[in-house]
Design a protein around this motif. Structure first.
Motif, PDB file in Angstrom:
ATOM      1  N   UNK A 154       6.259   9.974   0.765  1.00  0.00           N
ATOM      2  CA  UNK A 154       4.837   9.624   0.833  1.00  0.00           C
ATOM      3  C   UNK A 154       4.138   9.904  -0.487  1.00  0.00           C
ATOM      4  N   UNK A 155       4.510  11.002  -1.119  1.00  0.00           N
ATOM      5  CA  UNK A 155       3.925  11.312  -2.421  1.00  0.00           C
ATOM      6  C   UNK A 155       4.314  10.252  -3.450  1.00  0.00           C
ATOM      7  N   UNK A 156       5.586   9.886  -3.453  1.00  0.00           N
ATOM      8  CA  UNK A 156       6.073   8.905  -4.424  1.00  0.00           C
ATOM      9  C   UNK A 156       5.436   7.537  -4.200  1.00  0.00           C
ATOM     10  N   UNK A 157       5.497   7.044  -2.960  1.00  0.00           N
ATOM     11  CA  UNK A 157       4.905   5.736  -2.671  1.00  0.00           C
ATOM     12  C   UNK A 157       3.386   5.777  -2.782  1.00  0.00           C
ATOM     13  N   UNK A 158       2.798   6.948  -2.522  1.00  0.00           N
ATOM     14  CA  UNK A 158       1.353   7.087  -2.651  1.00  0.00           C
ATOM     15  C   UNK A 158       0.863   6.849  -4.064  1.00  0.00           C
ATOM     16  N   UNK A 159       1.669   7.221  -5.055  1.00  0.00           N
ATOM     17  CA  UNK A 159       1.313   6.953  -6.454  1.00  0.00           C
ATOM     18  C   UNK A 159       1.216   5.446  -6.671  1.00  0.00           C
TER      19      UNK A 159
ATOM     20  N   UNK B 259       1.986   2.091   4.556  1.00  0.00           N
ATOM     21  CA  UNK B 259       1.114   1.567   3.522  1.00  0.00           C
ATOM     22  C   UNK B 259       0.845   0.111   3.880  1.00  0.00           C
ATOM     23  N   UNK B 260      -0.408  -0.278   3.804  1.00  0.00           N
ATOM     24  CA  UNK B 260      -0.814  -1.624   4.223  1.00  0.00           C
ATOM     25  C   UNK B 260      -1.053  -2.502   3.003  1.00  0.00           C
ATOM     26  N   UNK B 261      -0.577  -3.741   3.095  1.00  0.00           N
ATOM     27  CA  UNK B 261      -0.771  -4.739   2.043  1.00  0.00           C
ATOM     28  C   UNK B 261      -1.445  -5.952   2.687  1.00  0.00           C
ATOM     29  N   UNK B 262      -2.789  -5.918   2.806  1.00  0.00           N
ATOM     30  CA  UNK B 262      -3.487  -6.956   3.567  1.00  0.00           C
ATOM     31  C   UNK B 262      -3.306  -8.373   3.026  1.00  0.00           C
ATOM     32  N   UNK B 263      -3.135  -8.510   1.715  1.00  0.00           N
ATOM     33  CA  UNK B 263      -2.992  -9.847   1.137  1.00  0.00           C
ATOM     34  C   UNK B 263      -1.786 -10.592   1.706  1.00  0.00           C
ATOM     35  N   UNK B 264      -0.723  -9.866   1.952  1.00  0.00           N
ATOM     36  CA  UNK B 264       0.495 -10.497   2.475  1.00  0.00           C
ATOM     37  C   UNK B 264       0.724 -10.166   3.948  1.00  0.00           C
TER      38      UNK B 264
END
Length: 103
Positions: free
Chosen positions: A6-11, A27-32
């Motif tokens: 979570x720390x790594x992907x949070x960056x 983690x949300x990617x609303x565009x896709x």
């Protein structure tokens, strides 16, 4: 190691959201219209931790036909998790778990 992931992907992707029972973060990617879910895998002696499962969004499909094809190709159809009851969850012959989420 979920906290480290979570720390790594949070960056890269910002602050994660959590499922209500806090069993998984995402983690949300609303565009896709995509989410990257992360959950802690359980430790098994002599097995390196890895990806527990991943999900992909797909167009509508015939659930019965895909289930038959999965079995014919050596895979297994699994019970869908409560957070994604509409998904078809499968295990491929290598043990990877994939969730097909119709959109």
């Amino acid at each position: 190691d979920l906290p480290r992931a979570l720390e790594w992907y949070g960056v890269l992707y910002g602050t994660p959201a959590w499922l209500p029972d806090r069993s998984m973060a995402y983690f949300e990617f609303p565009e896709s219209q995509t989410r990257l879910y992360l959950e802690q895998s359980r430790y098994e002696f002599n097995h390196a931790p890895g990806i527990v499962s991943f999900g992909i969004k797909v167009g509508p499909f015939d659930r019965a036909a895909v289930s038959e094809a999965v079995a014919a190709l050596g895979g297994t159809v699994l019970e869908a998790p409560a957070y994604a009851a509409e998904a078809l969850r499968i295990r491929d012959p290598d043990g990877n778990v994939v969730e097909l989420h119709p959109v």
